[in-house]
Design an enzyme around this catalytic site. Structure first.
Site, PDB file in Angstrom:
ATOM      1  N   HIS A  21      15.067 -25.769 -21.552  1.00  0.00           N
ATOM      2  CA  HIS A  21      16.470 -25.789 -21.966  1.00  0.00           C
ATOM      3  C   HIS A  21      17.425 -25.621 -20.788  1.00  0.00           C
ATOM      4  O   HIS A  21      18.645 -25.578 -20.987  1.00  0.00           O
ATOM      5  CB  HIS A  21      16.736 -24.683 -22.988  1.00  0.00           C
ATOM      6  CG  HIS A  21      16.053 -24.903 -24.297  1.00  0.00           C
ATOM      7  ND1 HIS A  21      15.735 -23.888 -25.167  1.00  0.00           N
ATOM      8  CD2 HIS A  21      15.599 -26.048 -24.883  1.00  0.00           C
ATOM      9  CE1 HIS A  21      15.131 -24.383 -26.230  1.00  0.00           C
ATOM     10  NE2 HIS A  21      15.036 -25.688 -26.081  1.00  0.00           N
ATOM     11  N   ALA A  68      19.100 -16.703 -26.613  1.00  0.00           N
ATOM     12  CA  ALA A  68      17.842 -16.313 -27.245  1.00  0.00           C
ATOM     13  C   ALA A  68      16.681 -17.278 -27.028  1.00  0.00           C
ATOM     14  O   ALA A  68      15.608 -17.059 -27.571  1.00  0.00           O
ATOM     15  CB  ALA A  68      18.025 -16.052 -28.750  1.00  0.00           C
ATOM     16  N   ASP A  69      16.885 -18.331 -26.227  1.00  0.00           N
ATOM     17  CA  ASP A  69      15.765 -19.250 -25.984  1.00  0.00           C
ATOM     18  C   ASP A  69      15.937 -19.934 -24.626  1.00  0.00           C
ATOM     19  O   ASP A  69      15.893 -21.166 -24.518  1.00  0.00           O
ATOM     20  CB  ASP A  69      15.691 -20.291 -27.099  1.00  0.00           C
ATOM     21  CG  ASP A  69      14.342 -21.009 -27.138  1.00  0.00           C
ATOM     22  OD1 ASP A  69      13.410 -20.562 -26.448  1.00  0.00           O
ATOM     23  OD2 ASP A  69      14.238 -22.020 -27.861  1.00  0.00           O
ATOM     24  N   LEU A  70      16.109 -19.129 -23.582  1.00  0.00           N
ATOM     25  CA  LEU A  70      16.399 -19.665 -22.258  1.00  0.00           C
ATOM     26  C   LEU A  70      15.120 -20.008 -21.495  1.00  0.00           C
ATOM     27  O   LEU A  70      14.909 -19.578 -20.352  1.00  0.00           O
ATOM     28  CB  LEU A  70      17.240 -18.658 -21.459  1.00  0.00           C
ATOM     29  CG  LEU A  70      18.680 -18.478 -21.946  1.00  0.00           C
ATOM     30  CD1 LEU A  70      19.352 -17.329 -21.218  1.00  0.00           C
ATOM     31  CD2 LEU A  70      19.477 -19.774 -21.771  1.00  0.00           C
TER      32      LEU A  70
END
Length: 291
Positions: free
Chosen positions: A196, A190-192
């Site tokens: 990250h 959900a936060d690629l």
């Protein structure tokens, strides 16, 4: 703060840099007396602390299943998480003021293949087993309801152009874009975003950080940050790699990603800024809405 918390848990370090860009954690980059680099994470809010145990169990579940490195926590408490820094560097860290990605290397095509494989593997994970780890499970309507709420608030609290209001309202109201039943929910990072994604000097993907937002939710959430960062062509390459690795996108999936990405990185960013008192995020959201 970081030094004292680390010492409390038996780790003696000096802090080299503090990263304030994370929404959920303050992050300290530190080094111990033997020159080992550490990452220290301190939760910003009590509700973030409650997610730590589930994130740790998820990392252990995924470690043997993914072909990239994941953080291996050596300190895991409600007030501090600490792990030895993984090799290599983030592909594109966010500027803490502008949120612009700070690219230091060209993105090779091979990165999309590896990332597509990772996402496909995440989406194959059995949702019931993931839920038992303590990972949040969203209702199938949760993302749609949140988008509806953010759009309503955006109309009254942000300066959203009417053309965008109409487009996003049509998207939210159209059943074809949204998950029909809970079987469509998948494990998502959900936060690629590029900050990250760890890459080596050739740009190859070697690791993925920050699994705090992981949940069983709409699989589109794993494509919106890459769409924002890599553009339409990058999304096409990632989706192709995802399908090659066994991913099964639902009908209208790509169009849904396009709408969701443009919405999240403008309206939802602005609402988050309002709710957290971060005027900088509100300003960035307004600038993006005017583009």
């Amino acid at each position: 703060m970081f030094v004292d918390l680390a010492r409390k848990h038996g780790l003696h370090v000096r802090v080299l840099e503090v990263d304030e860009t994370g929404w959920d954690f303050q992050v300290g980059h530190a080094v111990d007396s033997e020159g080992v680099r550490w990452v220290l994470r301190v939760p910003r809010r009590p509700e973030v602390s409650e997610l730590i145990a589930g994130e740790r169990r998820l990392l252990e579940f995924l470690r043997p299943r993914l072909n990239v490195a994941l953080p291996r926590w050596e300190i895991c408490t409600s007030e501090l998480v600490a792990y030895r820094r993984l090799p290599d560097s983030p592909l594109g860290p966010e500027d803490p003021v502008t949120l612009a990605y700070q690219w230091w290397i060209d993105v090779p095509g091979e990165l999309f293949r590896t990332l597509g494989e990772v996402v496909a593997e995440l989406h194959r994970a059995p949702a019931a087993e993931i839920a038992e780890l303590g990972v949040p499970v969203s209702a199938r309507t949760a993302l749609r309801s949140e988008a509806d709420d953010h759009l309503r608030r955006g109309i009254s609290e942000l300066d959203v152009p009417e053309s965008r209001v109409r487009r996003w309202r049509e998207w939210i109201d159209d059943d074809r874009y949204w998950i029909g039943d809970s079987a469509g929910l998948r494990l998502v990072h959900a936060d690629l975003h590029p900050g990250h994604l760890l890459v080596d000097d050739s740009g190859m993907l070697t690791g993925i950080l920050d699994w705090t937002d992981a949940a069983v939710d709409d699989p589109a959430l794993d494509f919106i940050a890459p769409r924002w960062a890599f553009g339409e062509s990058g999304l096409d390459r990632l989706l192709a790699a995802y399908v090659d690795a066994g991913g099964r996108p639902r009908e209208h999936f790509r169009a849904h990603i396009e709408q969701l990405a443009s919405f999240v990185f403008t309206v939802s960013l602005g609402i988050h800024g309002i709710d957290t008192g971060h005027d900088g995020y509100v300003k960035i959201a307004q600038e993006r809405l005017r583009e």
